[in-house]
Design a protein around this motif. Structure first.
Motif, PDB file in Angstrom:
ATOM      1  N   CYS A  70     -31.419 -16.082  12.726  1.00  0.00           N
ATOM      2  CA  CYS A  70     -32.704 -16.190  12.009  1.00  0.00           C
ATOM      3  C   CYS A  70     -33.090 -14.843  11.391  1.00  0.00           C
ATOM      4  N   THR A 100     -31.144 -18.083  22.107  1.00  0.00           N
ATOM      5  CA  THR A 100     -30.069 -17.316  22.756  1.00  0.00           C
ATOM      6  C   THR A 100     -30.002 -15.876  22.241  1.00  0.00           C
ATOM      7  N   ASN A 101     -30.938 -15.509  21.369  1.00  0.00           N
ATOM      8  CA  ASN A 101     -30.932 -14.177  20.751  1.00  0.00           C
ATOM      9  C   ASN A 101     -29.688 -13.930  19.897  1.00  0.00           C
ATOM     10  N   CYS A 102     -29.198 -14.979  19.281  1.00  0.00           N
ATOM     11  CA  CYS A 102     -28.024 -14.805  18.412  1.00  0.00           C
ATOM     12  C   CYS A 102     -28.384 -14.034  17.140  1.00  0.00           C
ATOM     13  N   LEU A 103     -29.664 -14.023  16.775  1.00  0.00           N
ATOM     14  CA  LEU A 103     -30.221 -13.276  15.628  1.00  0.00           C
ATOM     15  C   LEU A 103     -29.814 -13.807  14.249  1.00  0.00           C
ATOM     16  N   ARG A 123     -34.641 -10.760  20.009  1.00  0.00           N
ATOM     17  CA  ARG A 123     -35.611 -11.259  19.043  1.00  0.00           C
ATOM     18  C   ARG A 123     -36.983 -11.350  19.701  1.00  0.00           C
ATOM     19  N   CYS A 149     -31.188 -21.791  12.403  1.00  0.00           N
ATOM     20  CA  CYS A 149     -31.018 -21.597  13.857  1.00  0.00           C
ATOM     21  C   CYS A 149     -30.007 -22.615  14.415  1.00  0.00           C
ATOM     22  N   TYR A 163     -29.335 -23.273  17.409  1.00  0.00           N
ATOM     23  CA  TYR A 163     -29.714 -23.786  18.736  1.00  0.00           C
ATOM     24  C   TYR A 163     -31.004 -24.595  18.705  1.00  0.00           C
TER      25      TYR A 163
HETATM   26  S1  SF4 Z   1     -31.368 -18.220  15.334  1.00  0.00           S
HETATM   27 FE1  SF4 Z   1     -32.395 -19.434  16.902  1.00  0.00          FE
HETATM   28  S2  SF4 Z   1     -31.300 -18.947  18.800  1.00  0.00           S
HETATM   29 FE2  SF4 Z   1     -30.756 -17.379  17.309  1.00  0.00          FE
HETATM   30  S3  SF4 Z   1     -32.251 -15.725  17.674  1.00  0.00           S
HETATM   31 FE3  SF4 Z   1     -33.104 -17.026  16.084  1.00  0.00          FE
HETATM   32  S4  SF4 Z   1     -34.392 -18.489  17.167  1.00  0.00           S
HETATM   33 FE4  SF4 Z   1     -33.056 -17.564  18.676  1.00  0.00          FE
END
Ligand code: SF4
Ligand code: SF4
Length: 101
Positions: free
Chosen positions: A48, A43-46, A64, A82, A84
Motif C-alpha cells: 500500500c 502483514t506490513n508488506c508495505l 506501517r 493490498c 491481504y
Molecule cells: S498492503 Fe495491506 S497488508 Fe500490506 S502493509 Fe498495506 S495494509 Fe498491510
C-alpha cells in the motif's frame, strides 16, 4: 443585465507558489471514502505504501502506521492493491456519524 466578464477581468485564482506547498494544507478534507485498516490482517508488506499516490501512509522501520488523513484523498488504490484484504473503504460520512453517537 448580467454580462460575462472578459478573461482579463477575472481575478487570478489558485497559484502554486512553491513545490511541496500542499504539505501546508489539509488536502484530505474532501475525502469521501476512508481506508480503514484491519491490523489483524495487515502483514506490513508495505505494498500500500508503494502504491499510495499521496504519500499518506507513514512507515517507520518497515512498519506501517495509521493512514495520515490530513493528506489521504480516499482514492482507494491502497485497498485495491493490498494482497491481504486488510483495508476497507468506508464512506467518510458513516464514520463521522458514528463518532457523533
Ligand atoms: S498492503 Fe495491506 S497488508 Fe500490506 S502493509 Fe498495506 S495494509 Fe498491510
Ligand atoms: S486511499 Fe489513496 S490516498 Fe489514501 S492512503 Fe489509500 S492510496 Fe493513499
Amino acid at each position: 443585465m448580467y454580462q460575462l466578464k472578459k478573461w482579463f477581468e477575472i481575478p487570478i485564482g489558485s497559484i502554486v507558489s512553491e513545490a511541496g506547498s500542499s504539505m501546508m494544507n489539509n488536502t484530505g478534507s474532501w475525502r469521501m471514502l476512508r481506508p480503514v485498516l484491519n491490523t489483524e490482517k495487515c502483514t506490513n508488506c508495505l505494498i500500500c505504501w508503494i502504491f499510495c499516490p499521496d504519500d499518506s501512509i507513514p512507515v517507520n522501520r518497515e512498519q506501517r502506521f495509521e493512514t495520515d488523513f490530513q493528506y489521504c484523498k480516499g482514492c482507494g488504490i491502497c485497498a485495491v492493491e493490498c494482497p491481504y484484504d486488510a483495508l476497507e473503504m468506508v464512506p467518510e460520512m458513516e464514520i463521522k456519524l458514528k463518532e457523533l453517537e
